[in-house]
Design an enzyme around this catalytic site. Structure first.
Site, short mmCIF file in Angstrom:
data_model
loop_
_atom_site.label_atom_id
_atom_site.label_comp_id
_atom_site.label_asym_id
_atom_site.label_seq_id
_atom_site.Cartn_x
_atom_site.Cartn_y
_atom_site.Cartn_z
N GLY A 34 15.01 5.65 -12.55
CA GLY A 34 16.45 5.66 -12.32
C GLY A 34 17.20 5.58 -13.63
N TYR A 141 0.92 5.63 -0.33
CA TYR A 141 2.32 5.21 -0.22
C TYR A 141 2.58 4.66 1.18
CZ TYR A 141 7.41 5.74 0.19
OH TYR A 141 8.74 5.54 0.43
#
Length: 315
Positions: A34, A141
């Site tokens: 990010g 995941y």
């Protein structure tokens, strides 16, 4: 409010909505995927903390903040990477959740909102409801998100926490950092004449605009959750589905001519662990009065238009 993964795609949109609602926000992110640029023009009581959730410093921050709630979005967002590197989801998706829960045990904070995923269900031809089972994820995941959900349930019962588990679909919208639209645009910028697609393009999933997702998150939290009981769990998705081939066509049409040639792979999935198709039963979240403003393909088209315009402004 304390938000982990706050500088990422969904996290930054959530932070903005919390600020718009008048909340004070502590935004935590290690900036591995990010950027604070996503919150550069955010207005309100915002404190940015560049920090790994796995750092020993994190527990001290949670204790000092004494937040009303933690929105835990930090995770490995690259499912394909997780297939190649098992430590990615073990550490970034599962252990970060355990760290948040342990930090809560040392603080006054007793509420947690957890960003889970459709990946916990694995492959199924059935319409997936919140109580669908057994759950057999096909990616690390998905396995890490499912293990994290189990830990949330146990910590709620052991420590009296309130928890919300929100199982996100494929989310799109402004300022993407990953996902099929983001990847297609990067490939076309590298080679405007040809778009290579992983898989045969027949993968078909529900896509949800991030604005509608955040509306659903707020609706779920407003509905409450029991203290010391099981997490309040919701599947979230918009109406309809969109295929990877449709997304490829839409992206190529949105780019400057001439239209790129599209080359598909031969496999029914994009990578090991990819789930080619799933369908959500969203009766529970819709019973709260939540209705998405855009269906799947409209959300995809709006995102492509925004991202193509953003690419042109930056070039």
């Amino acid at each position: 409010m304390l938000v982990t993964g706050a500088a990422g795609f969904i996290g930054s949109h959530l932070v903005r909505r919390l600020l718009d609602s008048g909340d004070e926000v502590i935004a935590v992110d290690d900036l591995s995927n990010g950027s604070w640029d996503t919150l550069a023009d955010a207005r309100g009581a915002l404190r940015r903390e560049e920090m790994d959730v796995l750092s020993p410093r994190f527990a001290g921050l949670v204790r000092e903040a004494a937040a009303a709630a933690i929105f835990h979005l930090a995770a490995n967002s690259d499912i394909e990477r997780g297939a190649a590197d098992p430590s990615a989801d073990h550490q970034r998706t599962f252990l970060t959740t355990v760290q948040v829960l342990e930090a809560m045990c040392q603080s006054p904070t007793r509420e947690i909102v957890f960003a889970s995923s459709s990946a916990i269900y694995g492959e199924s031809t059935a319409e997936l409801a919140e109580d669908t089972g057994p759950l057999q994820p096909v990616s690390l995941y998905g396995a890490a998100k499912l293990a994290a959900e189990a830990y949330l349930s146990a910590y709620c019962h052991l420590h009296g926490f309130r928890a919300w588990v929100l199982r996100f679909p494929n989310v799109v919208g402004p300022n993407l950092t990953h996902g099929v639209i983001h990847d297609f645009l990067l490939r076309l910028r590298s080679n405007p004449e040809m778009l290579s697609v992983k898989g045969d393009g027949e993968q078909r999933k529900p896509y949800l605009h991030v604005r509608d997702l955040i509306d659903a998150v707020f609706a779920a939290v407003r509905a409450g959750a029991p203290a010391g009981g099981p997490p309040s769990t919701f599947n979230i998705a918009g109406a309809g589905e969109t295929s990877v081939a449709e997304i490829a066509w839409l992206v190529c049409d949105a780019m400057a001519p001439p239209r790129a040639r599209i080359e598909y792979g031969t496999q029914p999935r994009g990578w090991p662990g990819d789930v080619p198709r799933f369908r959500y039963d969203t009766t529970r979240i819709r019973s709260l009065g939540w209705v998405p403003t855009l269906d799947s393909t409209a959300a995809v088209a709006a995102t492509i238009a925004h991202e193509v315009a953003r690419c042109r402004r930056s070039s």
